[in-house]
Design a protein around this motif. Structure first.
Motif, PDB file in Angstrom:
ATOM      1  N   GLU A 224      37.117  79.366  41.020  1.00  0.00           N
ATOM      2  CA  GLU A 224      37.490  78.955  42.380  1.00  0.00           C
ATOM      3  C   GLU A 224      38.974  79.239  42.629  1.00  0.00           C
ATOM      4  O   GLU A 224      39.352  79.760  43.686  1.00  0.00           O
ATOM      5  N   SER A 225      39.838  78.902  41.651  1.00  0.00           N
ATOM      6  CA  SER A 225      41.271  79.152  41.796  1.00  0.00           C
ATOM      7  C   SER A 225      41.581  80.637  41.944  1.00  0.00           C
ATOM      8  O   SER A 225      42.552  81.016  42.590  1.00  0.00           O
ATOM      9  N   MET A 226      40.744  81.478  41.351  1.00  0.00           N
ATOM     10  CA  MET A 226      40.943  82.929  41.407  1.00  0.00           C
ATOM     11  C   MET A 226      40.326  83.533  42.662  1.00  0.00           C
ATOM     12  O   MET A 226      40.339  84.753  42.839  1.00  0.00           O
ATOM     13  N   GLY A 227      39.764  82.676  43.528  1.00  0.00           N
ATOM     14  CA  GLY A 227      39.154  83.162  44.763  1.00  0.00           C
ATOM     15  C   GLY A 227      37.752  83.698  44.579  1.00  0.00           C
ATOM     16  O   GLY A 227      37.193  84.293  45.506  1.00  0.00           O
ATOM     17  N   GLN A 228      37.147  83.468  43.418  1.00  0.00           N
ATOM     18  CA  GLN A 228      35.799  83.974  43.134  1.00  0.00           C
ATOM     19  C   GLN A 228      34.776  82.840  43.337  1.00  0.00           C
ATOM     20  O   GLN A 228      34.172  82.337  42.400  1.00  0.00           O
ATOM     21  N   THR A 229      34.622  82.462  44.604  1.00  0.00           N
ATOM     22  CA  THR A 229      33.812  81.296  44.925  1.00  0.00           C
ATOM     23  C   THR A 229      32.349  81.482  44.552  1.00  0.00           C
ATOM     24  O   THR A 229      31.694  80.568  44.013  1.00  0.00           O
ATOM     25  N   ARG A 230      31.803  82.646  44.824  1.00  0.00           N
ATOM     26  CA  ARG A 230      30.373  82.870  44.511  1.00  0.00           C
ATOM     27  C   ARG A 230      30.147  82.851  43.002  1.00  0.00           C
ATOM     28  O   ARG A 230      29.121  82.326  42.521  1.00  0.00           O
ATOM     29  N   ALA A 231      31.071  83.429  42.245  1.00  0.00           N
ATOM     30  CA  ALA A 231      30.941  83.391  40.784  1.00  0.00           C
ATOM     31  C   ALA A 231      31.042  81.950  40.286  1.00  0.00           C
ATOM     32  O   ALA A 231      30.349  81.566  39.323  1.00  0.00           O
ATOM     33  N   ALA A 232      31.884  81.136  40.934  1.00  0.00           N
ATOM     34  CA  ALA A 232      31.986  79.727  40.567  1.00  0.00           C
ATOM     35  C   ALA A 232      30.656  79.011  40.809  1.00  0.00           C
ATOM     36  O   ALA A 232      30.211  78.203  39.985  1.00  0.00           O
ATOM     37  N   LEU A 233      30.013  79.307  41.931  1.00  0.00           N
ATOM     38  CA  LEU A 233      28.704  78.714  42.213  1.00  0.00           C
ATOM     39  C   LEU A 233      27.670  79.142  41.179  1.00  0.00           C
ATOM     40  O   LEU A 233      26.821  78.342  40.758  1.00  0.00           O
ATOM     41  N   ASP A 234      27.732  80.388  40.742  1.00  0.00           N
ATOM     42  CA  ASP A 234      26.794  80.862  39.714  1.00  0.00           C
ATOM     43  C   ASP A 234      26.977  80.073  38.421  1.00  0.00           C
ATOM     44  O   ASP A 234      25.996  79.748  37.735  1.00  0.00           O
ATOM     45  N   ALA A 235      28.227  79.776  38.078  1.00  0.00           N
ATOM     46  CA  ALA A 235      28.483  78.993  36.863  1.00  0.00           C
ATOM     47  C   ALA A 235      27.873  77.600  36.982  1.00  0.00           C
ATOM     48  O   ALA A 235      27.322  77.062  36.007  1.00  0.00           O
TER      49      ALA A 235
END
Length: 602
Positions: A224-235
């Motif tokens: 999320e901090s890196m701006g990778q919101t969708r990847a954060a949701l996948d985690a």
């Protein structure tokens, strides 16, 4: 020392740790209290400060008592210093106690003393000392999970995740529970390389422990901090695979979905749990906070439900008061804030917002009264700023000056900041003579402060005293020859207010070399090239400046160059766009009037 030894000479084991252990029983009790004040995180502990508060699961069963400390002789001088520390604690002289323990712990390298020192430093919230003491504790007792956990959490709190993670790995490999989500603290401040390395280390540990929810949530927070919101949701979906009711992940998922602009089903998991657990106030609090971002009326309903169950809870009262104020229910908001003042909770914040409400209702004296009661803290400077504006708008200049003088005497630690607030307010009212007078006093107190001298230079410029302005800026440059802001300010003023264009250009070129993409410097260089008759270069630099920062002053300059080059339609379009954002822009209106462009149609 001889007399003291005679008094206790009947104890032959005086300098052995077993007696030391007995003597420091009261100390241990106090320090264990400190440990209780900051308990080790348990499974699914709170999300780090980068996201909303999370729900804490029940504590596990207590661990067995540690083995008794071994008997070992202490040096006589060390024992005396530890006695001094003990009596200092009894007098509540905690700084002296900690100083003695910090001196003795590395000399003795004893696990009990190291533990006491670490706990005392944590209790006093002396993070640097606590890290030093906990580091020693880990060295002395590397298998002690409490020592590892203390050090890991302290390092993580300071944003030192790469140093904290190895200790957390030791904890989890030993069957303990590590607060991995704390690694997200300060993650956004790391450079991209360090972020990538820490994320890779977390990933590697996750492969070792694929069902560890905290590791996955930590990964999501970092993404999320890196701006990778969708990847954060996948985690987070991997968390739900192992633990579909993981509350911390559920709250974070809703926040991330909000960030992506999703509407449907964002709160479904939360609402399902609240139907099953209507008394889960921690989850309902987080739900209410999430709702403040999308549906303020729904948030108010949730906060009201919480308040019905806990009518004197200061956090709920304060949150609901702010919502009521935002929705325009000023009387209801005022009642809740006054209740907070009455019960002695969050008084400074309550007084600050009571002042804001009084301003909205134009009850100026009430606003002043509330702002004056805000003590140093988060809202103090804003309260002083708003109070300052009220006094100046009312023409109460002497009272304004007296207020700030008294504040600076009463709170010398904030003297510099208070000078800045006073100057800012005077500038806003265009009281330049008063501004210079205050800055003269400030520079007596802080003679080498660049920001104060720069502010005085700008005040002189507004007064038309270019000589005084130049003296201040050149004085700064003798100390800071590579200060791009000052170089640019001096160069721009010489280009704008004098005919010293060659000299101005050299100053601006120095600034441009130091900060080649700063819009203000690009604007200055374009403006000086315009005065030197190089219209095309001027146009190129001013277009770059306007694209990066469409400020009215840049718009005025760009429009003037276009106008002189015969591109009147483009010039008018630039000016009209600027006036749509700021209809009263003096610099744009003055430029148009001077060029006779007022009545010209595009």
């Amino acid at each position: 020392m001889q007399c003291w030894r005679a008094a206790v000479g009947e104890y032959p084991q005086l300098c052995h740790y077993d007696l030391m252990h007995k003597f420091l029983t009261t100390l241990m009790a106090l320090l264990w209290l400190s440990a209780c004040a900051t308990p080790p995180p348990q499974p699914d502990a709170e999300v780090s400060s980068t996201t909303e508060e999370a729900v804490v699961e029940p504590d596990p069963a207590p661990e067995p008592e540690p083995a008794p400390p071994p008997q070992r002789a202490f040096p006589e001088d060390s024992f005396y210093q530890l006695l001094v520390a003990e009596f200092a604690l009894r007098r509540q002289d905690y700084d002296t106690a900690l100083t003695n323990y910090m001196e003795q712990a590395p000399q003795l390298r004893d696990r009990g003393v190291s533990a006491h020192t670490s706990r005392l430093a944590q209790y006093l919230k002396k993070d640097d000392a606590a890290i030093e003491a906990s580091t020693l504790w880990v060295e002395v007792e590397p298998d002690n999970l409490e020592a590892r956990l203390s050090l890991a959490n302290l390092l993580a709190r300071q944003g030192r995740g790469q140093e904290a993670l190895p200790h957390m790995a030791v904890i989890v490999r030993a069957g303990g529970v590590a607060n991995f989500t704390a690694l997200a603290n300060g993650f956004s401040q790391l450079d991209p390389t360090a972020q990538g390395e820490l994320l890779a280390d977390v990933d590697a540990l996750h492969r070792e422990y694929p069902a560890n929810s905290q590791l996955l949530i930590c990964k999501a927070l970092m993404l999320e901090s890196m701006g990778q919101t969708r990847a954060a949701l996948d985690a987070l979906q991997l968390v739900f695979k192992h633990n579909p009711d993981q509350l911390q992940a559920i709250v974070l998922e809703a926040k991330l979905q909000q960030d992506l602009g999703q509407v449907e089903g964002v709160y479904q998991r939360i609402e399902d749990i609240l139907r099953e657990q209507p008394g889960n106030s921690r989850l309902r609090m987080q739900y209410a906070r999430l709702l403040t971002r999308t549906d303020i009326a729904a948030a108010r309903r949730q906060f009201q439900m919480l308040l019905d169950d806990s009518p004197n809870d200061p956090e709920i009262l304060f949150s609901l008061a702010l919502i009521q104020r935002e929705m325009g229910d000023l009387a209801v908001a005022r009642d809740k804030l006054e209740k907070l003042v009455g019960i002695g909770e969050r008084k400074d914040e309550a007084h600050y917002y009571l002042g804001r409400i009084a301003e909205q209702e134009q009850r100026w004296e009430d606003a002043l009264m509330h702002y004056m009661q805000v003590k140093p803290g988060r809202d103090f400077v804003n309260a002083a700023r708003r109070l300052s504006n009220i006094l100046l708008l009312a023409g109460r200049r002497q009272e304004h000056a007296r207020y700030f003088e008294q504040l600076r005497q009463r709170i010398p630690s904030l003297k510099l900041q208070l000078y800045a607030v006073e100057v800012e307010s005077l500038n806003r009212q265009q009281l330049q003579n008063e501004t210079v007078a205050v800055l003269d006093k400030a520079l007596v107190d802080f003679p080498a402060d660049t920001s104060l001298q720069y502010m005085r230079a700008m005040a002189y410029e507004k007064l038309g005293d270019i000589g005084a302005m130049e003296r201040d800026l050149r004085d700064i440059l003798t100390r800071e020859p590579d200060n791009a802001t000052v170089l640019n300010a001096l160069g721009y003023t010489l280009a704008n207010r004098t005919e010293r264009y060659q000299e101005a250009e050299q100053l601006i070129l120095q600034a441009l070399e130091l900060d080649p993409n700063e819009p203000a410097i690009l604007d200055s260089y374009g403006w000086v090239r315009f005065h030197l008759g190089d219209y095309q270069t001027a146009l190129d630099y001013l277009r770059r400046a306007y694209q990066a920062f469409p400020d009215p002053e840049v718009a005025a300059h760009l429009g003037e160059v276009l106008w002189v080059m015969g591109e009147q339609a483009d010039a008018l379009a630039i000016w009209q766009s600027a006036l749509q954002k700021d209809p009263d822009s003096e610099v744009v209106l003055e430029t148009m009037n001077r060029l006779g462009a007022e009545a010209t149609e595009p």
